[in-house]
Every structure is written in structure tokens, then in C-alpha cells.
Design an enzyme around this catalytic site. Structure first.
Site, PDB file in Angstrom:
ATOM      1  N   ARG A 209     -22.639 -43.872  44.945  1.00 23.63           N
ATOM      2  CA  ARG A 209     -21.991 -42.509  44.281  1.00 23.63           C
ATOM      3  C   ARG A 209     -23.463 -41.997  43.287  1.00 23.63           C
ATOM      4  O   ARG A 209     -22.645 -40.463  43.724  1.00 23.63           O
ATOM      5  CB  ARG A 209     -21.470 -43.348  43.200  1.00 23.63           C
TER       6      ARG A 209
ATOM      7  N   LYS B 213     -20.149 -38.162  38.727  1.00 20.07           N
ATOM      8  CA  LYS B 213     -20.377 -38.754  37.761  1.00 20.07           C
ATOM      9  C   LYS B 213     -21.586 -38.299  36.962  1.00 20.07           C
ATOM     10  O   LYS B 213     -22.375 -38.659  37.392  1.00 20.07           O
ATOM     11  CB  LYS B 213     -20.808 -40.231  37.579  1.00 20.07           C
TER      12      LYS B 213
ATOM     13  N   GLU C  36      -6.904 -39.536  35.840  1.00 20.49           N
ATOM     14  CA  GLU C  36      -7.290 -40.770  35.206  1.00 20.49           C
ATOM     15  C   GLU C  36      -7.869 -40.426  33.923  1.00 20.49           C
ATOM     16  O   GLU C  36      -7.017 -39.826  32.786  1.00 20.49           O
ATOM     17  CB  GLU C  36      -8.577 -41.252  35.364  1.00 20.49           C
TER      18      GLU C  36
HETATM   19  C1  LIG Z   1     -17.784 -44.014  35.387  1.00 18.36           C
HETATM   20  C2  LIG Z   1     -16.232 -43.545  35.463  1.00 18.36           C
HETATM   21  C3  LIG Z   1     -15.615 -44.575  35.771  1.00 18.36           C
HETATM   22  C4  LIG Z   1     -15.833 -45.910  36.367  1.00 18.36           C
HETATM   23  O1  LIG Z   1     -16.030 -45.851  37.155  1.00 18.36           O
HETATM   24  P1  LIG Z   1     -17.386 -48.028  37.486  1.00 18.36           P
HETATM   25  O2  LIG Z   1     -17.696 -47.891  38.178  1.00 18.36           O
HETATM   26  O3  LIG Z   1     -15.901 -48.112  37.475  1.00 18.36           O
HETATM   27  O4  LIG Z   1     -17.645 -47.814  36.128  1.00 18.36           O
HETATM   28  C5  LIG Z   1     -14.058 -44.182  35.816  1.00 18.36           C
HETATM   29  N1  LIG Z   1     -14.422 -42.652  35.203  1.00 18.36           N
HETATM   30  C6  LIG Z   1     -14.796 -42.376  34.998  1.00 18.36           C
HETATM   31  C7  LIG Z   1     -14.885 -40.896  34.378  1.00 18.36           C
HETATM   32  C8  LIG Z   1     -16.510 -42.630  34.831  1.00 18.36           C
HETATM   33  O5  LIG Z   1     -17.828 -41.670  34.694  1.00 18.36           O
END
Ligand SMILES: *Cc1c(COP(=O)(O)O)cnc(C)c1O
Length: 336
Positions: free
Chosen positions: A80, A183, A219
């Protein structure tokens, strides 16, 4: 060492012994440097500071009853981060470099891995950013990759505790074809105002809708959304949500438990038909949602809380992470 009250740890920063740094210069990654300072020297014209060339990851290491330290699906975090780097034209760390730095930073700070049974874990924060100077808008030529760790408590001290969310139409965290699926810090900057509004109203976080039509669920702040109905695990499909590794794992577990799974656009009104709802991510695994409030329409959606299917999924995931359950999916790496 200082007396750490493991079971009272917050989800926050604590200084540990060492962090790691690695520079990308002249087209290649250099040697991993071990450092004890919490500060970094940064060029004032670094692209991270001006143009947001920055991404991060978050993963956890757990102490098992057998005294072994386990990492959960860290290769997914590495992939990722590569994808985030690609998305905003940064140098990509190799999978090998990511793995080496993850294992090394844990081993150097082993005394901060919380003991088995406390619910606490060691949080690993990889950070990648453009450290080279530019004044015109263009990608940096130099990048810095940092790995630091901090022990964190169980997200819910009182256990699996249900939260309320607020629907917002006033703010978007990411555009439909923007950076929502990467991210990157910019998405978080864009979420701060709405998150603060939600907190002021007594909500745990914001439930974002799709930015274009405000019709579909995206989300929940920094976590993905899922729901349960008719023995089916439902989670939104959208180009602007961050692909959560926790969500991916819960999908697999739900299937393994004989449930149906659906990844598809979810319209807001469908909330009425869901039995259980939750937010999922590395920090809390699952935050069960007891209610979602739509202020514009003065409508409150409520769910079974805590729902027993969400709780079962939560227990199964943490049992695998801690090494209490067999790792039948091959998700766990032992840190040697
Ligand atoms: C990091 C993150 C998540 C959760 O991802 P995981 O891999 O499950 O920790 C969900 N939404 C956003 C916007 C994130 O930055």
C-alpha cells in the site's frame, strides 16, 4: 526501564529507544541508519512541506503467549505504501526494504513490545516524504523513509464499546478521482474540520458520503465502514476510500464463517436495513457503531450494539494477531 502501565496506554506517541531512516538519493535507496533522536533535519523547501508529498502507514506487532513477536499482514502495508508513493510520484520503497526496516525497528525496541494479555501492542509508523527541495511544483528528487514505533493501548479500555457517527454533506475528505485511495496526510488535513465538528457534537467521527452525489457511503473518518444484514458482510466499494487491510481481513473471516460478503456501492438510506454496523482499521480493529445521525434530514439510524457478529469477527481477528488462533490464512509473520 520506566514503569509502563501497559493496560492504561493511550493510542498516542511515546518516545522509544531507536528509529530508522533511509534516504533515496541519485535514483536509489541508501543504507538504513539507526537513530535515537526524535528530530529530523529537513530542508525548508522540501516538497513534503509545501506540496504535500507525504504518505504513511500504520501496523502493529503483538507479543504472543509463546514469547514470540507477531506482525500482521505487513506485506500489505508495504504494497500500500508503494501504491501511495506511485499515486503522488514519490520514490517507492522496495518490499524488501520495508520488511527489513519493520523487523529491525521492532528488534531495536523490543523492550517496548507490550506483554501478552494486556491488549496493548507495538504500533509501527512508517513515513515516506519528499525531502528534496523544489520551489516550482514538481516531485522531489530526494526522499526520506522513517520507521518509528510507539507502544499503544487497546483502543477500547472498557472493551468493545459502541460509538455514534455523524453524516456530513458539508465537507469531503477526498474527491472521486483524487487521493482518497492513498494513505497521504493531505486527506487527513482535509478531514480535520469535519472531525472536530463531529467531536463537538459528541460523535466519535464523521461518516463521509461520496463527494460527487452525496448518495453513497464512503468511509468513517480514518476507518472503513462495514455492516451486517441477513448473514451478509457488506462494505462500500468506491474509488475514494482507503483500502483497509483490516476490512480485507474481516471480509475473509466473514466468508470463512459461512457468511456472504458484498463489496458494492451502498446508498445512505440502506442503513435502515442493516442489523449491525462498524468502523474498522488497525487502531481499534472494529468500533461497533450504535447510531448514525444525519443532521440535514434529522434522521437517526440505529443498530444492534454491540452486535454479536461484529464481536465474533473482532475476537477471531485479534486471536490470530496475538497467536492464540491458528494462522490459517498465512497472515502472520514472526519477528526474528
Ligand atoms: C489507514 C486507514 C484506514 C484503515 O486501514 P487499515 O489498513 O485497516 O489500518 C481506513 N481509512 C483511512 C482513511 C485510513 O487512512
Amino acid at each position: 526501564m520506566e514503569n509502563i502501565n501497559w493496560s492504561e496506554l493511550p493510542f498516542g506517541y511515546m518516545k522509544t529507544d531507536y528509529n530508522l531512516r533511509c534516504y533515496y538519493r541519485d535514483g536509489k535507496w541508501g543504507e538504513i541508519e539507526v537513530c535515537s533522536s526524535e528530530y529530523i533535519p529537513v530542508h525548508m523547501a522540501a516538497t513534503a512541506l509545501h506540496y504535500g508529498q507525504q504518505s504513511f502507514e500504520g501496523l502493529k506487532a503483538f507479543m504472543g503467549q509463546d514469547g514470540k513477536v507477531r506482525l500482521f499482514r505487513s506485506e500489505e502495508n508495504a504494497k500500500r505504501m508503494q501504491n501511495s508513493a506511485k499515486g503522488i510520484l514519490m520514490a517507492e520503497p522496495t518490499l524488501e526494504l520495508f520488511k527489513e526496516m519493520t523487523h529491525k525497528v521492532i528488534n531495536l525496541n523490543k523492550r517496548f513490545v507490550p506483554p501478552y494479555g494486556t491488549g496493548a501492542s507495538l504500533y509501527i509508523r512508517p513515513l515516506l516524504f519528499g525531502s528534496g527541495p523544489q520551489v516550482g511544483v514538481k516531485p522531489a528528487e530526494e526522499y526520506m523513509l522513517i520507521f518509528f514505533v510507539t507502544p499503544v493501548g487497546p483502543y477500547f479500555k472498557e472493551g468493545f464499546s459502541p460509538v455514534s457517527m455523524l453524516v456530513t454533506r458539508e465537507f469531503d475528505r477526498a474527491a472521486p478521482l483524487g487521493t482518497g485511495r492513498y494513505k497521504v496526510g493531505g486527506n487527513y488535513a482535509a478531514s480535520l474540520t469535519s472531525m472536530e465538528k463531529a467531536h463537538d457534537g459528541g460523535f466519535a467521527n464523521v461518516l463521509y458520503l461520496d463527494a460527487k452525489e452525496k448518495k453513497y457511503i464512503d468511509e468513517c473518518g480514518p476507518a472503513n465502514f462495514f455492516a451486517i444484514k441477513d448473514n451478509t458482510y457488506v462494505t462500500p466499494k468506491s474509488e475514494s476510500i482507503l483500502p483497509s487491510i483490516t476490512n480485507m481481513s474481516l471480509l475473509a473471516l466473514a466468508e470463512d464463517m459461512g457468511m456472504k460478503t458484498e463489496r458494492r456501492p451502498v446508498v445512505l438510506e440502506e442503513l435502515d436495513s442493516f442489523e449491525e454496523a462498524g468502523a474498522c482499521g488497525t487502531a481499534a480493529v472494529i468500533s461497533p457503531i450504535k447510531s448514525i445521525y444525519d443532521d440535514d434530514n434529522k434522521k437517526e439510524y440505529t443498530f444492534k450494539s454491540p452486535g454479536e457478529i461484529s464481536f465474533k469477527l473482532y475476537e477471531r481477528l485479534i486471536a490470530i494477531q496475538n497467536g492464540d488462533d491458528e494462522d490459517k490464512f498465512g497472515w502472520v509473520d514472526i519477528v526474528e
